[in-house]
Design a protein around this motif. Structure first.
Motif, PDB file in Angstrom:
ATOM      1  N   ASN A   6      11.908 -25.418  68.661  1.00  0.00           N
ATOM      2  CA  ASN A   6      11.295 -24.730  67.527  1.00  0.00           C
ATOM      3  C   ASN A   6      10.252 -25.598  66.864  1.00  0.00           C
ATOM      4  N   GLN A   7      10.570 -26.898  66.686  1.00  0.00           N
ATOM      5  CA  GLN A   7       9.616 -27.764  66.018  1.00  0.00           C
ATOM      6  C   GLN A   7       8.365 -27.966  66.857  1.00  0.00           C
ATOM      7  N   ASN A   8       8.543 -28.165  68.167  1.00  0.00           N
ATOM      8  CA  ASN A   8       7.376 -28.347  69.018  1.00  0.00           C
ATOM      9  C   ASN A   8       6.490 -27.114  68.997  1.00  0.00           C
ATOM     10  N   MET A   9       7.126 -25.930  69.035  1.00  0.00           N
ATOM     11  CA  MET A   9       6.360 -24.689  69.003  1.00  0.00           C
ATOM     12  C   MET A   9       5.549 -24.591  67.727  1.00  0.00           C
ATOM     13  N   THR A  10       6.202 -24.883  66.596  1.00  0.00           N
ATOM     14  CA  THR A  10       5.506 -24.747  65.323  1.00  0.00           C
ATOM     15  C   THR A  10       4.390 -25.764  65.209  1.00  0.00           C
ATOM     16  N   ASP A  11       4.632 -27.001  65.637  1.00  0.00           N
ATOM     17  CA  ASP A  11       3.583 -28.017  65.591  1.00  0.00           C
ATOM     18  C   ASP A  11       2.357 -27.560  66.364  1.00  0.00           C
ATOM     19  N   GLU A  12       2.576 -26.979  67.543  1.00  0.00           N
ATOM     20  CA  GLU A  12       1.464 -26.553  68.372  1.00  0.00           C
ATOM     21  C   GLU A  12       0.704 -25.396  67.741  1.00  0.00           C
ATOM     22  N   LEU A  13       1.393 -24.573  66.972  1.00  0.00           N
ATOM     23  CA  LEU A  13       0.780 -23.368  66.438  1.00  0.00           C
ATOM     24  C   LEU A  13       0.294 -23.516  65.006  1.00  0.00           C
ATOM     25  N   ILE A  14       0.484 -24.681  64.377  1.00  0.00           N
ATOM     26  CA  ILE A  14      -0.129 -24.905  63.076  1.00  0.00           C
ATOM     27  C   ILE A  14      -1.593 -25.245  63.339  1.00  0.00           C
ATOM     28  N   PRO A  15      -2.504 -24.327  63.035  1.00  0.00           N
ATOM     29  CA  PRO A  15      -3.913 -24.572  63.376  1.00  0.00           C
ATOM     30  C   PRO A  15      -4.463 -25.785  62.625  1.00  0.00           C
ATOM     31  N   GLY A  16      -5.389 -26.470  63.258  1.00  0.00           N
ATOM     32  CA  GLY A  16      -6.017 -27.614  62.631  1.00  0.00           C
ATOM     33  C   GLY A  16      -6.985 -27.196  61.532  1.00  0.00           C
ATOM     34  N   LEU A  17      -7.584 -28.200  60.907  1.00  0.00           N
ATOM     35  CA  LEU A  17      -8.474 -27.951  59.777  1.00  0.00           C
ATOM     36  C   LEU A  17      -9.946 -28.013  60.157  1.00  0.00           C
ATOM     37  N   ASP A  18     -10.224 -27.965  61.468  1.00  0.00           N
ATOM     38  CA  ASP A  18     -11.616 -28.040  61.916  1.00  0.00           C
ATOM     39  C   ASP A  18     -12.318 -26.695  61.830  1.00  0.00           C
ATOM     40  N   LYS A  19     -11.549 -25.615  61.568  1.00  0.00           N
ATOM     41  CA  LYS A  19     -12.133 -24.288  61.399  1.00  0.00           C
ATOM     42  C   LYS A  19     -11.816 -23.785  60.002  1.00  0.00           C
ATOM     43  N   VAL A 208       4.327 -18.312  61.102  1.00  0.00           N
ATOM     44  CA  VAL A 208       4.687 -19.575  60.453  1.00  0.00           C
ATOM     45  C   VAL A 208       3.525 -20.551  60.505  1.00  0.00           C
ATOM     46  N   GLY A 209       2.853 -20.619  61.658  1.00  0.00           N
ATOM     47  CA  GLY A 209       1.728 -21.544  61.777  1.00  0.00           C
ATOM     48  C   GLY A 209       0.644 -21.258  60.757  1.00  0.00           C
ATOM     49  N   PHE A 210       0.300 -19.973  60.603  1.00  0.00           N
ATOM     50  CA  PHE A 210      -0.718 -19.601  59.624  1.00  0.00           C
ATOM     51  C   PHE A 210      -0.231 -19.875  58.204  1.00  0.00           C
ATOM     52  N   GLY A 211       1.011 -19.493  57.919  1.00  0.00           N
ATOM     53  CA  GLY A 211       1.536 -19.694  56.575  1.00  0.00           C
ATOM     54  C   GLY A 211       1.590 -21.153  56.180  1.00  0.00           C
ATOM     55  N   LEU A 212       2.045 -22.008  57.088  1.00  0.00           N
ATOM     56  CA  LEU A 212       2.127 -23.433  56.778  1.00  0.00           C
ATOM     57  C   LEU A 212       0.744 -24.048  56.606  1.00  0.00           C
ATOM     58  N   ARG A 213      -0.222 -23.604  57.422  1.00  0.00           N
ATOM     59  CA  ARG A 213      -1.580 -24.126  57.252  1.00  0.00           C
ATOM     60  C   ARG A 213      -2.131 -23.742  55.885  1.00  0.00           C
ATOM     61  N   MET A 214      -1.912 -22.493  55.486  1.00  0.00           N
ATOM     62  CA  MET A 214      -2.367 -22.046  54.177  1.00  0.00           C
ATOM     63  C   MET A 214      -1.710 -22.852  53.061  1.00  0.00           C
ATOM     64  N   LEU A 215      -0.395 -23.050  53.177  1.00  0.00           N
ATOM     65  CA  LEU A 215       0.310 -23.807  52.137  1.00  0.00           C
ATOM     66  C   LEU A 215      -0.138 -25.263  52.105  1.00  0.00           C
ATOM     67  N   LYS A 216      -0.433 -25.812  53.260  1.00  0.00           N
ATOM     68  CA  LYS A 216      -0.936 -27.188  53.325  1.00  0.00           C
ATOM     69  C   LYS A 216      -2.261 -27.304  52.566  1.00  0.00           C
ATOM     70  N   LEU A 217      -3.119 -26.305  52.710  1.00  0.00           N
ATOM     71  CA  LEU A 217      -4.393 -26.305  51.990  1.00  0.00           C
ATOM     72  C   LEU A 217      -4.182 -26.050  50.496  1.00  0.00           C
ATOM     73  N   PHE A 218      -3.355 -25.078  50.173  1.00  0.00           N
ATOM     74  CA  PHE A 218      -3.100 -24.778  48.758  1.00  0.00           C
ATOM     75  C   PHE A 218      -2.458 -25.952  48.041  1.00  0.00           C
ATOM     76  N   ALA A 219      -1.647 -26.735  48.759  1.00  0.00           N
ATOM     77  CA  ALA A 219      -0.948 -27.862  48.132  1.00  0.00           C
ATOM     78  C   ALA A 219      -1.900 -28.964  47.688  1.00  0.00           C
ATOM     79  N   ARG A 220      -3.169 -28.863  48.064  1.00  0.00           N
ATOM     80  CA  ARG A 220      -4.148 -29.833  47.562  1.00  0.00           C
ATOM     81  C   ARG A 220      -4.391 -29.651  46.061  1.00  0.00           C
ATOM     82  N   LYS A 221      -4.074 -28.464  45.552  1.00  0.00           N
ATOM     83  CA  LYS A 221      -4.170 -28.235  44.116  1.00  0.00           C
ATOM     84  C   LYS A 221      -2.817 -28.564  43.492  1.00  0.00           C
TER      85      LYS A 221
END
Length: 284
Positions: A6-19, A208-221
């Motif tokens: 599960n962790q490997n899958m999620t890591d692979e599917l959390i999109p990077g910040l280059d887009k 989950v990948g999309f949600g975590l990426r969004m939360l990672k960005l939002f957590a900058r505030k």
């Protein structure tokens, strides 16, 4: 399937910040179009029916309880997910989130079919999942935010992403897949359920990948970071109830299989999700 799957899958599917977020959302939308078209009615359940009939009574009771939890959760969010789509800030984001609504109904269909064709009965009542039950209130708050300004809309979306993609899918559902594998899949039992979980995990990996990426960005505030952490801490006791509760089917209590290790698995996944969002090791 290894315990780290599960962790490997999620890591692979959390999109990077280059887009940009919109580019990521559109890419995931296109992936859902290409790869998310599996049919719940096409999965072969003939061996599952034989396996269920041969299980001892304790495992039968646990499987009914376990599948009830999944059916309740999938159906509950399918009926309430529209506000998440409506709060998307662009056509691209709403397009991707719309695929999640369809997929939640597909997951619901599969478990409805499983109860009818394999378990041969209706789901049971009384399986506690307080975090799921709180989606009623969450959906109302998100709908109310649609009539407010951009800051209020963004805050409501942050809370919604944390509640559903971050906690319900990111912690509870991911743990459930590991439990299935430990109790049944590793023994070669219930292959139809295993195939469905493989398909569902692919779908929810995108969510989950999309949600975590969004939360990672939002957590900058700072204000969003504070609220995300507050929600995780607030819901932790409710998450643990999912596997701490007794297994009761038709008035009879059944033992929890020792392989479940629900509290341990949930706590580990909970810590992992916080690390995904905040980027450092976090202790509960």
């Amino acid at each position: 399937m290894s315990e780290n799957w599960n962790q490997n899958m999620t890591d692979e599917l959390i999109p990077g910040l280059d887009k940009t977020t919109d580019e990521v959302a559109w890419d995931l939308y296109r992936k859902a179009i290409r790869f998310g078209t599996w049919d719940p009615a096409a999965i072969d359940l003939s061996q599952d029916k034989k396996d269920f009939e041969s299980l001892d009574e304790d495992l039968k009771g646990y499987l009914i309880h376990f599948c009830t939890g999944f059916l309740d959760a999938e159906e509950n969010v399918a009926l309430k997910f529209c506000p998440w789509i409506m709060l998307g800030s662009s056509t691209e984001q709403q397009a991707f989130l719309s695929t999640q609504l369809l997929e939640e109904f597909k997951h619901t269909e599969f478990f409805m079919r499983y109860f009818k064709e394999v378990l041969g009965r209706e789901r049971i009542s009384g399986v506690k999942n307080i975090v799921q039950q709180k989606l009623d209130e969450r959906a109302k708050k998100m709908l109310a935010a649609l009539e407010q300004g951009p800051e209020e809309r963004e805050a409501a979306l942050v809370e919604g992403l944390t509640h559903y993609q971050g906690i319900i899918e990111g912690v509870q559902a991911m743990t459930g897949y590991d439990v299935y594998e430990a109790v049944f899949g590793s023994k070669g039992l219930l292959p139809g359920l295993g195939e469905a979980f493989t398909r569902i995990k692919q779908d929810e990996g995108r969510h989950v990948g999309f949600g975590l990426r969004m939360l990672k960005l939002f957590a900058r505030k700072p204000e969003h970071a504070k609220r995300i952490r507050e929600l995780y801490d607030e819901y932790l006791p409710h998450i643990l109830i999912r596997y701490d509760q007794p297994v009761i089917v038709d008035g009879q209590e059944y033992p929890t299989p020792p392989e479940v290790r629900g509290r341990e698995r949930l706590t580990k996944m909970f810590e992992r999700r916080l690390k995904d969002i905040f980027g450092t090791s976090v202790t509960v």
